[in-house]
Motif scaffolding. Structure first.
Motif, PDB file in Angstrom:
ATOM      1  N   ASN A 140      48.712  -4.442  26.355  1.00  0.00           N
ATOM      2  CA  ASN A 140      49.626  -3.276  26.414  1.00  0.00           C
ATOM      3  C   ASN A 140      49.139  -2.331  27.528  1.00  0.00           C
ATOM      4  O   ASN A 140      48.508  -1.300  27.276  1.00  0.00           O
ATOM      5  N   TYR A 141      49.441  -2.741  28.762  1.00  0.00           N
ATOM      6  CA  TYR A 141      48.888  -2.021  29.915  1.00  0.00           C
ATOM      7  C   TYR A 141      49.498  -0.618  30.075  1.00  0.00           C
ATOM      8  O   TYR A 141      48.842   0.287  30.573  1.00  0.00           O
ATOM      9  N   ASN A 142      50.762  -0.433  29.654  1.00  0.00           N
ATOM     10  CA  ASN A 142      51.384   0.889  29.788  1.00  0.00           C
ATOM     11  C   ASN A 142      50.637   1.921  28.940  1.00  0.00           C
ATOM     12  O   ASN A 142      50.277   3.000  29.413  1.00  0.00           O
ATOM     13  N   ALA A 143      50.423   1.556  27.680  1.00  0.00           N
ATOM     14  CA  ALA A 143      49.709   2.479  26.792  1.00  0.00           C
ATOM     15  C   ALA A 143      48.273   2.687  27.287  1.00  0.00           C
ATOM     16  O   ALA A 143      47.762   3.813  27.298  1.00  0.00           O
ATOM     17  N   GLN A 144      47.648   1.611  27.745  1.00  0.00           N
ATOM     18  CA  GLN A 144      46.263   1.756  28.245  1.00  0.00           C
ATOM     19  C   GLN A 144      46.213   2.716  29.434  1.00  0.00           C
ATOM     20  O   GLN A 144      45.261   3.482  29.576  1.00  0.00           O
ATOM     21  N   SER A 145      47.263   2.703  30.277  1.00  0.00           N
ATOM     22  CA  SER A 145      47.277   3.628  31.424  1.00  0.00           C
ATOM     23  C   SER A 145      47.289   5.067  30.937  1.00  0.00           C
ATOM     24  O   SER A 145      46.612   5.935  31.498  1.00  0.00           O
ATOM     25  N   LEU A 146      48.089   5.318  29.899  1.00  0.00           N
ATOM     26  CA  LEU A 146      48.138   6.668  29.336  1.00  0.00           C
ATOM     27  C   LEU A 146      46.755   7.075  28.823  1.00  0.00           C
ATOM     28  O   LEU A 146      46.255   8.161  29.129  1.00  0.00           O
ATOM     29  N   TYR A 147      46.134   6.188  28.060  1.00  0.00           N
ATOM     30  CA  TYR A 147      44.836   6.531  27.472  1.00  0.00           C
ATOM     31  C   TYR A 147      43.776   6.745  28.561  1.00  0.00           C
ATOM     32  O   TYR A 147      42.973   7.678  28.473  1.00  0.00           O
ATOM     33  N   ARG A 148      43.808   5.894  29.584  1.00  0.00           N
ATOM     34  CA  ARG A 148      42.812   6.043  30.665  1.00  0.00           C
ATOM     35  C   ARG A 148      43.034   7.360  31.389  1.00  0.00           C
ATOM     36  O   ARG A 148      42.088   8.040  31.772  1.00  0.00           O
ATOM     37  N   LYS A 149      44.329   7.707  31.574  1.00  0.00           N
ATOM     38  CA  LYS A 149      44.626   8.975  32.278  1.00  0.00           C
ATOM     39  C   LYS A 149      43.973  10.160  31.552  1.00  0.00           C
ATOM     40  O   LYS A 149      43.525  11.109  32.185  1.00  0.00           O
ATOM     41  N   LEU A 150      43.938  10.081  30.225  1.00  0.00           N
ATOM     42  CA  LEU A 150      43.368  11.181  29.450  1.00  0.00           C
ATOM     43  C   LEU A 150      41.883  10.984  29.140  1.00  0.00           C
ATOM     44  O   LEU A 150      41.322  11.681  28.304  1.00  0.00           O
ATOM     45  N   GLY A 151      41.257  10.020  29.808  1.00  0.00           N
ATOM     46  CA  GLY A 151      39.798   9.916  29.726  1.00  0.00           C
ATOM     47  C   GLY A 151      39.263   8.925  28.716  1.00  0.00           C
ATOM     48  O   GLY A 151      38.053   8.885  28.472  1.00  0.00           O
ATOM     49  N   PHE A 152      40.146   8.128  28.091  1.00  0.00           N
ATOM     50  CA  PHE A 152      39.644   7.094  27.176  1.00  0.00           C
ATOM     51  C   PHE A 152      39.059   5.946  28.003  1.00  0.00           C
ATOM     52  O   PHE A 152      39.568   5.615  29.070  1.00  0.00           O
ATOM     53  N   LYS A 153      37.990   5.343  27.443  1.00  0.00           N
ATOM     54  CA  LYS A 153      37.348   4.208  28.127  1.00  0.00           C
ATOM     55  C   LYS A 153      37.296   3.023  27.154  1.00  0.00           C
ATOM     56  O   LYS A 153      37.209   3.222  25.929  1.00  0.00           O
ATOM     57  N   ASP A 154      37.303   1.799  27.712  1.00  0.00           N
ATOM     58  CA  ASP A 154      37.178   0.613  26.855  1.00  0.00           C
ATOM     59  C   ASP A 154      35.842   0.679  26.119  1.00  0.00           C
ATOM     60  O   ASP A 154      34.808   0.968  26.736  1.00  0.00           O
ATOM     61  N   ASN A 155      35.874   0.377  24.822  1.00  0.00           N
ATOM     62  CA  ASN A 155      34.655   0.447  24.022  1.00  0.00           C
ATOM     63  C   ASN A 155      34.230  -0.963  23.609  1.00  0.00           C
ATOM     64  O   ASN A 155      33.173  -1.428  23.983  1.00  0.00           O
ATOM     65  N   PHE A 156      35.099  -1.650  22.848  1.00  0.00           N
ATOM     66  CA  PHE A 156      34.830  -3.046  22.507  1.00  0.00           C
ATOM     67  C   PHE A 156      36.145  -3.731  22.133  1.00  0.00           C
ATOM     68  O   PHE A 156      37.165  -3.067  21.937  1.00  0.00           O
ATOM     69  N   ILE A 157      36.090  -5.056  22.046  1.00  0.00           N
ATOM     70  CA  ILE A 157      37.290  -5.842  21.702  1.00  0.00           C
ATOM     71  C   ILE A 157      37.261  -6.183  20.211  1.00  0.00           C
ATOM     72  O   ILE A 157      36.219  -6.569  19.681  1.00  0.00           O
ATOM     73  N   ARG A 158      38.409  -6.017  19.557  1.00  0.00           N
ATOM     74  CA  ARG A 158      38.549  -6.507  18.182  1.00  0.00           C
ATOM     75  C   ARG A 158      39.394  -7.778  18.241  1.00  0.00           C
ATOM     76  O   ARG A 158      40.602  -7.705  18.438  1.00  0.00           O
ATOM     77  N   LYS A 159      38.737  -8.908  18.065  1.00  0.00           N
ATOM     78  CA  LYS A 159      39.410 -10.212  18.159  1.00  0.00           C
ATOM     79  C   LYS A 159      40.443 -10.359  17.048  1.00  0.00           C
ATOM     80  O   LYS A 159      40.153 -10.040  15.888  1.00  0.00           O
ATOM     81  N   ASN A 160      41.642 -10.823  17.406  1.00  0.00           N
ATOM     82  CA  ASN A 160      42.715 -11.083  16.436  1.00  0.00           C
ATOM     83  C   ASN A 160      43.042  -9.896  15.534  1.00  0.00           C
ATOM     84  O   ASN A 160      43.383 -10.071  14.361  1.00  0.00           O
ATOM     85  N   TYR A 161      42.938  -8.694  16.073  1.00  0.00           N
ATOM     86  CA  TYR A 161      43.209  -7.476  15.288  1.00  0.00           C
ATOM     87  C   TYR A 161      44.661  -7.474  14.810  1.00  0.00           C
ATOM     88  O   TYR A 161      44.974  -7.069  13.702  1.00  0.00           O
TER      89      TYR A 161
END
Ligand SMILES: CC(C)(COP(=O)(O)OP(=O)(O)OC[C@H]1O[C@@H](n2cnc3c(N)ncnc32)[C@H](O)[C@@H]1OP(=O)(O)O)[C@@H](O)C(=O)NCCC(=O)NCCS
Length: 185
Positions: A140-161
């Motif tokens: 979900n790259y659109n939502a990730q762009s929003l979160y990155r814009k506001l300073g969120f960073k990747d933390n970890f992956i939840r497999k099959n969430y």
């Protein structure tokens, strides 16, 4: 005393009170308010629109989330009688966790999502949160762009969430330090 120890010894009440107001964004006026059971039909309709007919949360999830007044806040944005967006946050320990966010497709890219997220970050800060977290589909790259814009960073992956879609989630984290606030605002 360091703030985190001081809060441990003197836990503060969570205050998620919110007064409705008229929001002006790009020459449009919206009404923003706390969500209630009365909004559930509109929330389900909006979910169907953004997720191509699916309702990942469904009536039961919305109903049970909207009951958690003590530590959760759900906001809805209307233009007239049309629900155009919503966001949810749960406060846990000193963390604000974004549980859900969506904007009606025909109202996307007008700043509504960003406004909703900033509002929740502000609310979490007021309640002494030291960080914000959320889960987002890894594609979900659109939502990730929003979160990155506001300073969120990747933390970890939840497999099959997302079990039904067999998709992974990225857990994203934003530290609520004063320095971070200066950088993003
Ligand atoms: C993610 C979502 C909530 C964004 O809402 P929105 O109101 O359209 O977002 P905004 O207009 O406030 O955009 C703010 C920033 O987010 C990023 N962004 C938002 N949509 C984007 C898109 N389609 N493509 C690229 N970047 C995007 C941009 O950085 C944008 O800033 P800019 O306009 O200055 O470039 C919306 O796309 C949505 O509802 N998606 C479907 C539901 C969903 O995926 N929810 C997230 C679940 S984790």
């Amino acid at each position: 005393m360091l703030r985190k120890f001081s809060l441990f010894f003197h836990p503060v009440e969570i205050d998620l009170s919110f007064s409705p107001f008229a929001l002006r964004l790009e020459n449009e006026t919206y009404q923003i308010m706390k969500a209630s059971d009365e909004n559930i039909a509109d929330l389900l309709k909006l979910e169907q629109e953004v997720y191509f007919g699916r309702t990942p949360w469904g009536r039961f999830s919305f109903k049970s989330e909207l009951k958690k007044h003590a530590n959760s806040l759900y906001l809805v944005v209307y233009q007239g009688s049309t629900l155009v967006g919503f966001v949810g946050m749960r406060m846990q320990a000193q963390e604000g966790h974004i549980t859900n966010i969506a904007v009606k497709p025909s109202f996307q890219r007008r700043g509504i999502g960003e406004f909703l997220l900033r509002t929740m970050i502000e609310m979490a800060r007021k309640n002494h949160a030291v960080q914000m977290t959320l889960e987002v589909r890894s594609d979900n790259y659109n939502a990730q762009s929003l979160y990155r814009k506001l300073g969120f960073k990747d933390n970890f992956i939840r497999k099959n969430y997302y079990i039904t879609e067999q998709a992974d989630a990225v857990n994203m984290l934003k530290k609520l330090t004063d320095k971070e606030q200066e950088e993003v605002n």
